[in-house]
Design a protein around this motif. Structure first.
Motif, PDB file in Angstrom:
ATOM      1  N   SER A  30       0.855  -1.192   0.000  1.00  0.00           N
ATOM      2  CA  SER A  30       0.000   0.000   0.000  1.00  0.00           C
ATOM      3  C   SER A  30       0.894   1.246   0.000  1.00  0.00           C
ATOM      4  O   SER A  30       2.043   1.189   0.434  1.00  0.00           O
ATOM      5  CB  SER A  30      -0.901   0.008   1.234  1.00  0.00           C
ATOM      6  OG  SER A  30      -0.127   0.217   2.390  1.00  0.00           O
ATOM      7  N   PRO A  31       0.379   2.373  -0.473  1.00  0.00           N
ATOM      8  CA  PRO A  31       1.184   3.598  -0.486  1.00  0.00           C
ATOM      9  C   PRO A  31       1.702   3.989   0.904  1.00  0.00           C
ATOM     10  O   PRO A  31       2.822   4.474   1.042  1.00  0.00           O
ATOM     11  CB  PRO A  31       0.214   4.654  -1.022  1.00  0.00           C
ATOM     12  CG  PRO A  31      -0.787   3.913  -1.808  1.00  0.00           C
ATOM     13  CD  PRO A  31      -0.916   2.575  -1.135  1.00  0.00           C
ATOM     14  N   LYS A  32       0.904   3.749   1.924  1.00  0.00           N
ATOM     15  CA  LYS A  32       1.317   4.080   3.286  1.00  0.00           C
ATOM     16  C   LYS A  32       2.536   3.247   3.702  1.00  0.00           C
ATOM     17  O   LYS A  32       3.503   3.784   4.264  1.00  0.00           O
ATOM     18  CB  LYS A  32       0.145   3.821   4.226  1.00  0.00           C
ATOM     19  CG  LYS A  32       0.308   4.373   5.604  1.00  0.00           C
ATOM     20  CD  LYS A  32      -0.967   4.198   6.389  1.00  0.00           C
ATOM     21  CE  LYS A  32      -0.878   4.826   7.753  1.00  0.00           C
ATOM     22  NZ  LYS A  32      -2.101   4.664   8.533  1.00  0.00           N
ATOM     23  N   LYS A  33       2.521   1.965   3.414  1.00  0.00           N
ATOM     24  CA  LYS A  33       3.640   1.072   3.744  1.00  0.00           C
ATOM     25  C   LYS A  33       4.880   1.451   2.931  1.00  0.00           C
ATOM     26  O   LYS A  33       6.003   1.434   3.435  1.00  0.00           O
ATOM     27  CB  LYS A  33       3.268  -0.392   3.468  1.00  0.00           C
ATOM     28  CG  LYS A  33       2.511  -1.035   4.567  1.00  0.00           C
ATOM     29  CD  LYS A  33       3.457  -1.332   5.700  1.00  0.00           C
ATOM     30  CE  LYS A  33       2.734  -2.154   6.737  1.00  0.00           C
ATOM     31  NZ  LYS A  33       3.510  -2.300   7.951  1.00  0.00           N
ATOM     32  N   LYS A  34       4.680   1.806   1.644  1.00  0.00           N
ATOM     33  CA  LYS A  34       5.804   2.216   0.796  1.00  0.00           C
ATOM     34  C   LYS A  34       6.483   3.459   1.370  1.00  0.00           C
ATOM     35  O   LYS A  34       7.710   3.551   1.405  1.00  0.00           O
ATOM     36  CB  LYS A  34       5.330   2.519  -0.628  1.00  0.00           C
ATOM     37  CG  LYS A  34       5.008   1.295  -1.442  1.00  0.00           C
ATOM     38  CD  LYS A  34       4.592   1.722  -2.836  1.00  0.00           C
ATOM     39  CE  LYS A  34       4.204   0.543  -3.679  1.00  0.00           C
ATOM     40  NZ  LYS A  34       3.792   0.934  -5.031  1.00  0.00           N
ATOM     41  N   ARG A  35       5.669   4.405   1.836  1.00  0.00           N
ATOM     42  CA  ARG A  35       6.229   5.621   2.438  1.00  0.00           C
ATOM     43  C   ARG A  35       7.062   5.292   3.673  1.00  0.00           C
ATOM     44  O   ARG A  35       8.136   5.846   3.876  1.00  0.00           O
ATOM     45  CB  ARG A  35       5.107   6.587   2.805  1.00  0.00           C
ATOM     46  CG  ARG A  35       4.903   7.684   1.792  1.00  0.00           C
ATOM     47  CD  ARG A  35       3.954   8.720   2.322  1.00  0.00           C
ATOM     48  NE  ARG A  35       2.726   8.106   2.786  1.00  0.00           N
ATOM     49  CZ  ARG A  35       1.531   8.181   2.196  1.00  0.00           C
ATOM     50  NH1 ARG A  35       1.387   8.906   1.134  1.00  0.00           N
ATOM     51  NH2 ARG A  35       0.483   7.573   2.660  1.00  0.00           N
ATOM     52  N   GLU A  36       6.569   4.392   4.512  1.00  0.00           N
ATOM     53  CA  GLU A  36       7.303   3.993   5.714  1.00  0.00           C
ATOM     54  C   GLU A  36       8.650   3.386   5.361  1.00  0.00           C
ATOM     55  O   GLU A  36       9.674   3.723   5.957  1.00  0.00           O
ATOM     56  CB  GLU A  36       6.489   2.986   6.525  1.00  0.00           C
ATOM     57  CG  GLU A  36       5.316   3.568   7.270  1.00  0.00           C
ATOM     58  CD  GLU A  36       4.511   2.507   8.010  1.00  0.00           C
ATOM     59  OE1 GLU A  36       5.030   1.375   8.196  1.00  0.00           O
ATOM     60  OE2 GLU A  36       3.370   2.802   8.399  1.00  0.00           O
ATOM     61  N   ILE A  37       8.655   2.504   4.376  1.00  0.00           N
ATOM     62  CA  ILE A  37       9.899   1.857   3.954  1.00  0.00           C
ATOM     63  C   ILE A  37      10.863   2.888   3.364  1.00  0.00           C
ATOM     64  O   ILE A  37      12.060   2.886   3.659  1.00  0.00           O
ATOM     65  CB  ILE A  37       9.600   0.722   2.943  1.00  0.00           C
ATOM     66  CG1 ILE A  37       8.852  -0.420   3.649  1.00  0.00           C
ATOM     67  CG2 ILE A  37      10.887   0.208   2.308  1.00  0.00           C
ATOM     68  CD1 ILE A  37       8.325  -1.478   2.723  1.00  0.00           C
ATOM     69  N   ASP A  38      10.341   3.790   2.521  1.00  0.00           N
ATOM     70  CA  ASP A  38      11.187   4.809   1.897  1.00  0.00           C
ATOM     71  C   ASP A  38      11.807   5.725   2.936  1.00  0.00           C
ATOM     72  O   ASP A  38      12.989   6.081   2.854  1.00  0.00           O
ATOM     73  CB  ASP A  38      10.379   5.634   0.893  1.00  0.00           C
ATOM     74  CG  ASP A  38       9.964   4.822  -0.326  1.00  0.00           C
ATOM     75  OD1 ASP A  38      10.583   3.762  -0.562  1.00  0.00           O
ATOM     76  OD2 ASP A  38       9.033   5.258  -1.032  1.00  0.00           O
ATOM     77  N   ARG A  39      11.034   6.123   3.941  1.00  0.00           N
ATOM     78  CA  ARG A  39      11.554   6.997   4.997  1.00  0.00           C
ATOM     79  C   ARG A  39      12.648   6.298   5.803  1.00  0.00           C
ATOM     80  O   ARG A  39      13.618   6.928   6.219  1.00  0.00           O
ATOM     81  CB  ARG A  39      10.428   7.436   5.922  1.00  0.00           C
ATOM     82  CG  ARG A  39       9.560   8.505   5.313  1.00  0.00           C
ATOM     83  CD  ARG A  39       8.508   8.985   6.272  1.00  0.00           C
ATOM     84  NE  ARG A  39       7.631   9.933   5.607  1.00  0.00           N
ATOM     85  CZ  ARG A  39       6.336  10.044   5.834  1.00  0.00           C
ATOM     86  NH1 ARG A  39       5.750   9.274   6.734  1.00  0.00           N
ATOM     87  NH2 ARG A  39       5.618  10.937   5.187  1.00  0.00           N
ATOM     88  N   ALA A  40      12.472   4.995   6.037  1.00  0.00           N
ATOM     89  CA  ALA A  40      13.479   4.245   6.802  1.00  0.00           C
ATOM     90  C   ALA A  40      14.781   4.127   6.006  1.00  0.00           C
ATOM     91  O   ALA A  40      15.875   4.140   6.590  1.00  0.00           O
ATOM     92  CB  ALA A  40      12.939   2.859   7.137  1.00  0.00           C
ATOM     93  N   LYS A  41      14.703   4.035   4.687  1.00  0.00           N
ATOM     94  CA  LYS A  41      15.902   3.903   3.848  1.00  0.00           C
ATOM     95  C   LYS A  41      16.673   5.213   3.713  1.00  0.00           C
ATOM     96  O   LYS A  41      17.885   5.201   3.518  1.00  0.00           O
ATOM     97  CB  LYS A  41      15.508   3.430   2.442  1.00  0.00           C
ATOM     98  CG  LYS A  41      15.136   1.973   2.369  1.00  0.00           C
ATOM     99  CD  LYS A  41      14.823   1.603   0.928  1.00  0.00           C
ATOM    100  CE  LYS A  41      14.428   0.146   0.808  1.00  0.00           C
ATOM    101  NZ  LYS A  41      14.090  -0.199  -0.584  1.00  0.00           N
ATOM    102  N   ARG A  42      15.964   6.313   3.768  1.00  0.00           N
ATOM    103  CA  ARG A  42      16.628   7.607   3.585  1.00  0.00           C
ATOM    104  C   ARG A  42      17.533   7.924   4.755  1.00  0.00           C
ATOM    105  O   ARG A  42      17.183   7.727   5.908  1.00  0.00           O
ATOM    106  CB  ARG A  42      15.592   8.727   3.456  1.00  0.00           C
ATOM    107  CG  ARG A  42      14.922   8.746   2.126  1.00  0.00           C
ATOM    108  CD  ARG A  42      14.098  10.003   1.967  1.00  0.00           C
ATOM    109  NE  ARG A  42      13.109   9.763   0.933  1.00  0.00           N
ATOM    110  CZ  ARG A  42      11.802   9.699   1.114  1.00  0.00           C
ATOM    111  NH1 ARG A  42      11.300   9.904   2.306  1.00  0.00           N
ATOM    112  NH2 ARG A  42      10.990   9.456   0.120  1.00  0.00           N
ATOM    113  N   GLY A  43      18.686   8.480   4.440  1.00  0.00           N
ATOM    114  CA  GLY A  43      19.633   8.882   5.476  1.00  0.00           C
ATOM    115  C   GLY A  43      19.427  10.341   5.832  1.00  0.00           C
ATOM    116  O   GLY A  43      18.642  11.057   5.229  1.00  0.00           O
TER     117      GLY A  43
END
Length: 78
Positions: free
Chosen positions: A11-24
């Motif tokens: 889901s877009p919400k889960k994708k956002r969570e994963i993307d935020r965790a990957k960003r430094g």
């Protein structure tokens, strides 16, 4: 153990969570590349400033013949 779900199917919400965790973090550094302005290039802002503030009194009236604007001035400098 959680079941594996491909990224595309999340889901877009889960994708956002994963993307935020990957960003430094840049730790306060702005990553935008900067370079000094080219002094030979035309600067629209500078040209506009010159046009916005024309002199209120023409040059020759004030500096060459000030007694036209200030009659008392003539007696001091003649």
């Amino acid at each position: 153990m959680e079941k594996f779900i491909p990224y595309e199917k999340l889901s877009p919400k889960k994708k956002r969570e994963i993307d935020r965790a990957k960003r430094g973090s840049w730790y306060g550094i702005n990553p935008v590349t900067r370079k000094p302005p080219n002094p030979k290039a035309y600067n629209r802002r500078k040209a506009r400033k010159v046009d916005e503030y024309p002199p209120s009194v023409p040059f020759d009236l004030f500096f060459l013949r000030p007694w036209r604007l200030f009659p008392r001035f003539r007696s001091f400098h003649n």
